[in-house]
Design an enzyme around this catalytic site. Structure first.
Site: not given
Ligand SMILES: *Cc1c(COP(=O)(O)O)cnc(C)c1O
Length: 376
Positions: A48, A269
């Site tokens: 994702k 800044y």
């Molecule tokens: C993002 C996510 C993962 C992966 O988690 P990590 O901590 O990045 O390994 C797995 N399951 C769900 C439901 C998630 O939202």
């Protein structure tokens, strides 16, 4: 080693302000480590947010090459894009489920929603009736995080009225751990127990619970499918133990200009830094517009070989000024690269310096860097 480069602009590496190097061999090694750790459970890959900022269309095929056939994204559009980058023999799951009206498109594309509530279940079942064929889905139950998934009352309702799932081919029952990166946190065991109880409503359906950190909680947490994301990309599964993952990401920024400032001169800044003594400074081509946290103003650092070069004053949108007095005279020169992520400082360490997590550092990197994919 084959080097593939893609540039945000047309100028290539010579003209880029920053170079983001992504080690595909390290990605593959991390997938193998997690897969072996979780075996006999199946190991998916969570890609994702554009593969945690590293490029889903590039990283997903690396996992595919290691045998991965299960991929998780958050949104339908991410899934549609990912499908283009992979062969058809993969399962692509949509963690956030579907917005109303997207069912037909999801079904037509052969994508698999994670159903997070009764209303989503009803819409997917209705789509299956409309198409007169069973549709695959994952059902998420809430085991204690209160984020997504069916609460226990809805699980009980389905247990009493299994016809609510008619038309839905349940591939997995899943849940998500809130505190897996703190192995001693009592919520881990409580969620495990709640998940086991919820599973009883779905006899014979395979189960999935563990993210990266969950894999390291041990085999009780593995069930049939694990869902690592962060650790594939080199982030530590637990922050209070040594990181077993290989470094995937290196970020360098170019020195644009150097100068000498006098005692009493200010930098950046807000004039938040005032030199107490003559100081050699360099300005580098990286800022918050490149996803580098402005919260590192006055506290972050870059590295030149083994030397730490502290940030002076505020992080600007496109530049940061650093103290290079510790380097031998004449170094660095305009055009030289300094390290922001690499052997001297990991995304987890940078995150700790400014009150966030490595996930946010990676997913913030954005599209401005010149990307160099190595080890492919
Ligand atoms: C993002 C996510 C993962 C992966 O988690 P990590 O901590 O990045 O390994 C797995 N399951 C769900 C439901 C998630 O939202």
């Amino acid at each position: 080693m084959q080097i593939v480069t893609t540039a945000a602009g047309t100028g290539g590496e010579e003209r880029a302000g920053t170079v983001l190097t992504i080690d595909l061999a390290a990605l593959a090694a991390n997938y193998r480590l997690l897969r072996d750790r979780a075996a006999p459970a199946v190991c998916s890959a969570v890609v994702k947010a554009d593969g945690y900022g590293l490029g889903a269309a590039t990283v997903a095929p690396v996992f595919y090459g290691e045998g991965c056939r299960h991929f998780f994204v958050a949104h339908l559009d991410e899934a549609l894009e990912l499908k283009q980058a992979l062969r058809p023999d993969v399962a692509i799951y949509i963690l956030n489920g579907l917005p109303p009206g997207a069912e037909a498109e999801c079904a037509a594309a052969g994508l698999i929603p994670v159903l997070n509530g009764m209303e989503q279940v009803a819409r997917w079942a209705a789509e299956a009736r409309r198409l007169r064929r069973p549709l695959p889905a994952v059902l998420q139950v809430d085991s204690g995080m209160s984020r997504l998934g069916l609460p226990a009352a809805d699980v009980a309702r389905i247990a009493g009225e299994p016809q609510l799932l008619d038309g839905i081919r349940l591939l997995y029952v899943m849940s998500h751990l809130a505190c897996a990166d703190q192995p001693d946190h009592p919520l881990n065991a409580r969620q495990l127990e709640a998940f086991r109880a919820a599973r009883a409503a779905f006899p014979g359906v395979p189960a999935s619970l563990a993210n990266s950190a969950g894999i390291f909680l041990g085999p009780d947490y593995h069930f049939d499918l694990v869902r690592p994301g962060a650790s594939l990309y080199g982030l530590a599964p637990a922050l209070d133990r040594p990181n077993p993952m290989e470094r995937v990401v290196t970020l360098h920024a170019k020195v644009i200009q150097t100068r000498e400032i006098a005692a009493g001169d200010v930098v950046g800044y807000g004039a938040t830094f005032r030199a107490e003594r003559p100081t050699r400074v360099a300005t580098i081509a990286l800022g918050y517009g490149d996803g580098w946290p402005r919260a590192l103003s006055g506290r972050g650092a870059a590295w030149y070989e083994g030397t730490r070069l502290p940030f002076l004053g505020r992080v600007s949108m496109d530049s940061i000024t650093i103290d290079v007095s510790a380097l031998p005279p004449g170094l660095p020169q305009a055009g030289d690269l300094v390290e922001l992520l690499g052997p001297h400082q990991s995304a987890d360490e940078v995150a700790a310096q400014c009150g966030t997590i490595g996930y946010e550092i990676l997913t913030s990197l954005g599209r401005r860097h010149h990307r160099r994919y190595i080890g492919g």
